[in-house]
Motif scaffolding. Structure first.
Motif, PDB file in Angstrom:
ATOM      1  N   GLY A 268      43.549  38.995  -0.238  1.00  0.00           N
ATOM      2  CA  GLY A 268      42.582  39.363  -1.277  1.00  0.00           C
ATOM      3  C   GLY A 268      41.299  39.894  -0.671  1.00  0.00           C
ATOM      4  N   TRP A 269      40.795  39.181   0.317  1.00  0.00           N
ATOM      5  CA  TRP A 269      39.528  39.538   0.968  1.00  0.00           C
ATOM      6  C   TRP A 269      39.614  40.890   1.676  1.00  0.00           C
ATOM      7  N   MET A 270      40.762  41.184   2.279  1.00  0.00           N
ATOM      8  CA  MET A 270      40.889  42.398   3.085  1.00  0.00           C
ATOM      9  C   MET A 270      41.230  43.641   2.245  1.00  0.00           C
TER      10      MET A 270
ATOM     11  N   PRO B 274      38.326  41.363  10.269  1.00  0.00           N
ATOM     12  CA  PRO B 274      37.048  40.720   9.927  1.00  0.00           C
ATOM     13  C   PRO B 274      37.211  39.706   8.794  1.00  0.00           C
ATOM     14  N   ALA B 275      37.949  38.637   9.079  1.00  0.00           N
ATOM     15  CA  ALA B 275      38.191  37.600   8.068  1.00  0.00           C
ATOM     16  C   ALA B 275      38.236  36.244   8.750  1.00  0.00           C
ATOM     17  N   TRP B 276      37.766  35.210   8.028  1.00  0.00           N
ATOM     18  CA  TRP B 276      37.820  33.840   8.559  1.00  0.00           C
ATOM     19  C   TRP B 276      39.254  33.473   8.930  1.00  0.00           C
ATOM     20  N   GLU B 277      40.212  34.040   8.188  1.00  0.00           N
ATOM     21  CA  GLU B 277      41.612  33.622   8.325  1.00  0.00           C
ATOM     22  C   GLU B 277      42.253  34.088   9.629  1.00  0.00           C
ATOM     23  N   ASP B 278      41.684  35.079  10.306  1.00  0.00           N
ATOM     24  CA  ASP B 278      42.293  35.556  11.551  1.00  0.00           C
ATOM     25  C   ASP B 278      42.319  34.417  12.575  1.00  0.00           C
TER      26      ASP B 278
ATOM     27  N   THR C 251      24.491  45.454   3.750  1.00  0.00           N
ATOM     28  CA  THR C 251      23.336  45.856   2.931  1.00  0.00           C
ATOM     29  C   THR C 251      23.488  45.171   1.586  1.00  0.00           C
ATOM     30  N   ARG C 252      22.448  44.500   1.162  1.00  0.00           N
ATOM     31  CA  ARG C 252      22.440  43.841  -0.134  1.00  0.00           C
ATOM     32  C   ARG C 252      21.232  44.385  -0.896  1.00  0.00           C
ATOM     33  N   PRO C 253      21.170  44.181  -2.224  1.00  0.00           N
ATOM     34  CA  PRO C 253      20.106  44.849  -2.981  1.00  0.00           C
ATOM     35  C   PRO C 253      18.709  44.658  -2.372  1.00  0.00           C
TER      36      PRO C 253
ATOM     37  N   TYR D 289      18.896  43.144   4.332  1.00  0.00           N
ATOM     38  CA  TYR D 289      19.980  43.462   5.274  1.00  0.00           C
ATOM     39  C   TYR D 289      20.389  42.173   5.935  1.00  0.00           C
ATOM     40  N   ARG D 290      21.645  42.090   6.365  1.00  0.00           N
ATOM     41  CA  ARG D 290      22.070  40.936   7.160  1.00  0.00           C
ATOM     42  C   ARG D 290      22.826  41.432   8.388  1.00  0.00           C
ATOM     43  N   LEU D 291      22.475  40.890   9.546  1.00  0.00           N
ATOM     44  CA  LEU D 291      23.227  41.181  10.772  1.00  0.00           C
ATOM     45  C   LEU D 291      23.922  39.896  11.195  1.00  0.00           C
TER      46      LEU D 291
ATOM     47  N   LYS E 160      32.908  26.348   2.555  1.00  0.00           N
ATOM     48  CA  LYS E 160      32.724  25.182   1.667  1.00  0.00           C
ATOM     49  C   LYS E 160      31.917  25.508   0.418  1.00  0.00           C
ATOM     50  N   LYS E 161      30.964  26.425   0.510  1.00  0.00           N
ATOM     51  CA  LYS E 161      30.056  26.747  -0.617  1.00  0.00           C
ATOM     52  C   LYS E 161      29.433  25.468  -1.143  1.00  0.00           C
ATOM     53  N   GLY E 162      28.274  25.166  -0.746  1.00  0.00           N
ATOM     54  CA  GLY E 162      27.642  23.899  -1.151  1.00  0.00           C
ATOM     55  C   GLY E 162      28.050  22.814  -0.175  1.00  0.00           C
TER      56      GLY E 162
END
Ligand code: MGP
Length: 293
Positions: A106-108, A151-155, A218-220, A223-225, A283-285
């Protein structure tokens, strides 16, 4: 293009890494140990043309420690097979099927594989033909990962790892983000984030760098690196790994991004340079163990 400061250091590191990997030239198998080989230096010099002495007709490239793949997604790529990527010179190539790809299906889905490269020259060719982060649409990401790692946690290479990241407000960093991303990529391909890679391994097998990939988002409003690592300290007692991970974060903050040690960065829409394991991100939270440098 003229490089300065951290970019120059990182670019030199990429080149010296490449040159260090070159095997010594010895075509003459009849040579006895200790015998001196006669080399026709003039004809050798005439046949080797690097990008430095012939920028258009060079025939020797400087290999990187490992091949890398650039991936991309944006709201425009969602649900499309052949998206409008900002990299028109490089048509999308198919994603290799690894177990990680199935787990992260789903993510990819919307992340498009752009191109792989394995030399300093190909990197600059790609860099000079892609839209810089400051001109990407909102909610877009470039992912530069070692070839074979998605580029996924699952790799497999990421599932026990984590990421260093920094969030920077857009209004104050529009003019700096492109250089920050360039320096981050150069440090990744030049393997300057994790010095253990360059230390000789007595077994002769290539040492495994902690770094699996780097991302710019890029987010509204910001930026995140991010720098993704293969491992993350799982307990407070994991001192050795924690030290190695902290070394990556410090190098990122000071040598790559140019901040000083101890400089406070957090503020409205800005974060410190902070590390979180992927397991904690998922985990989110709940309670997350952040490391800050
Ligand atoms: P994000 O894009 O890393 O965070 O993850 P951001 O930028 O804070 O959020 P955004 O909504 O502005 O993009 C966003 C969400 O994508 C996560 O909460 C997950 O649901 C999902 N996600 C992110 N990553 C890196 C992965 C991944 O590697 N695998 C899977 N399966 N989902 C992911």
């Amino acid at each position: 293009m003229t490089l300065s400061g951290p970019a120059l250091t990182a670019s030199r590191a990429a080149l010296s890494a490449a040159l260090a990997e070159q095997p010594p030239v010895n075509d003459d198998e009849s040579l006895e140990p200790g015998e001196i080989q006669e080399v026709d230096m003039q004809s050798q010099a005439e046949t080797i043309r690097t990008v430095f002495n012939d920028p258009t007709n060079f025939n020797v490239k400087h290999p990187l420690y490992s091949p890398w793949t650039l991936w991309f997604d944006s709201p425009q790529t969602k649900g499309r097979n052949m998206p409008q990527t900002p990299i028109s010179a490089f048509p999308q190539t198919p994603v290799p099927q690894t177990p990680g790809v199935a787990a992260a299906q789903g993510w990819m889905e919307d992340i498009k594989r752009v191109i792989s490269f394995d030399s300093v020259e190909e990197f600059w060719g790609l860099y000079n033909n892609i839209v810089p982060p400051s001109q990407l649409p909102q909610k877009a990401n470039y992912y530069l990962f070692k070839e074979g790692i998605i580029p996924a946690w699952e790799d497999e290479a990421n599932k026990n790892g984590g990421k260093w990241s920094i969030q920077l407000p857009k209004d104050k960093n529009r003019a700096h983000v492109d250089k920050m991303w360039l320096y981050t990529m150069l440090a990744a391909i030049g393997e300057t984030f994790d010095p253990s890679l360059t230390q000789a391994d007595p077994s002769g097998s290539p040492p495994n760098s902690l770094i699996t990939g780097v991302i710019v988002s890029t987010r509204p409003q910001f930026y995140r690196l991010s720098i993704w690592t293969r491992l993350a300290p799982s307990s407070a007692e994991d001192d050795k790994l924690r030290e190695r991970i902290e070394g990556v974060g410090k190098h990122f903050k000071m040598s790559v991004l140019g901040f000083s040690e101890g400089q406070k960065l957090a503020g409205p829409l800005a974060t410190e340079v902070e590390f979180l394991s992927h397991k904690d991100s998922e985990k989110k939270g709940g309670k997350a163990r952040k490391i800050i440098v």
